[in-house]
Design an enzyme around this catalytic site. Structure first.
Site, PDB file in Angstrom:
ATOM      1  N   SER A  42      -6.634   0.142   5.399  1.00  0.00           N
ATOM      2  CA  SER A  42      -6.335  -1.244   5.038  1.00  0.00           C
ATOM      3  C   SER A  42      -5.863  -2.034   6.267  1.00  0.00           C
ATOM      4  O   SER A  42      -6.590  -2.133   7.244  1.00  0.00           O
ATOM      5  CB  SER A  42      -5.317  -1.258   3.888  1.00  0.00           C
ATOM      6  OG  SER A  42      -5.318  -2.483   3.213  1.00  0.00           O
ATOM      7  N   ASP A 158     -10.351  -0.407  -1.125  1.00  0.00           N
ATOM      8  CA  ASP A 158      -9.212  -0.085  -0.259  1.00  0.00           C
ATOM      9  C   ASP A 158      -8.962   1.413  -0.105  1.00  0.00           C
ATOM     10  O   ASP A 158      -8.882   2.160  -1.084  1.00  0.00           O
ATOM     11  CB  ASP A 158      -7.960  -0.744  -0.845  1.00  0.00           C
ATOM     12  CG  ASP A 158      -6.797  -0.764   0.124  1.00  0.00           C
ATOM     13  OD1 ASP A 158      -6.251   0.312   0.413  1.00  0.00           O
ATOM     14  OD2 ASP A 158      -6.435  -1.857   0.585  1.00  0.00           O
TER      15      ASP A 158
END
Length: 285
Positions: A42, A158
């Site tokens: 991320s 993610d």
């Protein structure tokens, strides 16, 4: 004197809290300690990928400091959203593309891996080649908040859902000494006002923090040093506090600099008389 070890950075996610990674890298650079491998999840993928491509963290710091929240999250996009996500990741990707171009991961100055999750089966995907910006887009594609990103046959979201702080990945890349930077995976007791509140992004961020805490406990066993900059009080969207958060990361690394030098064969720099006296008083030798 120990031989100089190959140092790897494992950079976790956490939205704005992940800007602490910039400070960690700044402190390592200032201490003239080489970073040999980077894996990021991320925001860790964004910061780590940038540095792996450019070896210039100061430019990223300047860019981030001048960002406004609206540069990341357009109110118009929220109001007009009819899809499966609140925001489009293109606004971030456009800025990265302008700065980084179409550089491939395999051509970076420092070996780099971005972590993502396969939305189809929940498996971990380690992105080690191909377009860097696309890899970063995939790694930061938090469900509901951002739309998934398609790369090859994978629909990616993610990476924090499978590997919040990828210390094991850096180890597999060949690092001898792994510094993991964890800015979000922490168990905590939430106050009642949080539980009953309506701050959607705070709820998402905090819920992910609990999930990441559980997932990362075994993964972090691969790390030689775990840094946890004190940024848990910041929320996921506080990019307006970038300078504060970056400083927290820098200070956290500096607190551990002696250990990093000692464990990795780096000669301690010459000290002033005042520093020698302080060392004697604190018995840190």
């Amino acid at each position: 004197m120990l031989a100089i070890k190959k140092i790897g950075l494992a950079l976790g996610g956490g939205g704005a809290k992940g800007l602490a990674h910039i400070g960690v890298i700044k402190a390592l650079v200032n201490a003239e300690i080489e970073i040999n491998y980077i894996a990021g999840t991320s925001m860790g993928a964004l910061v780590g990928g940038w540095y792996a491509a450019t070896s210039n963290v100061k430019t990223l710091e300047d860019l981030i400091i001048h960002f406004k929240k609206s540069d990341f999250f357009s109110v118009k996009e929220i109001i007009n959203s009819k899809g499966s996500s609140f925001f489009k990741v293109e606004s971030i990707a456009d800025k990265l593309r302008k700065e980084l171009g179409n550089i491939k991961i395999e051509d970076l100055k420092i070996p780099f891996t971005a972590l993502a999750t396969d939305a189809k089966d929940g498996s971990e995907v380690r992105i080690k080649n191909g377009d860097l910006v696309d890899a970063i887009k995939a790694s930061i594609a938090l469900p509901i908040v951002f739309a998934p990103v398609k790369i090859d046959d994978h629909l990616l979201i993610d990476g924090g859902l499978v590997n919040p702080v990828p210390a094991d990945v850096v180890k597999d890349m060949g690092a001898d000494y792994i510094i993991a930077v964890d800015v979000s995976s922490k168990w905590f007791t939430a106050p009642e006002e949080f539980i009953t509140g309506h701050d959607t992004f705070q709820v998402i961020s905090s819920a992910l923090g609990v999930i990441e805490y559980q997932i990362s406990r075994n993964i972090l066993k691969s790390a030689n040093l775990i840094l946890r900059p004190p940024v848990m009080s910041y929320n996921w969207l506080e990019f307006n506090k970038a300078q504060e958060i970056i400083k927290k990361g820098e200070e956290e690394l500096e607190l551990n600099l002696r250990e990093i030098r000692r464990k990795n064969g780096y000669k301690k720099p010459a000290e002033t008389l005042a520093e020698k006296f302080l060392d004697f008083i604190l018995n840190k030798r």
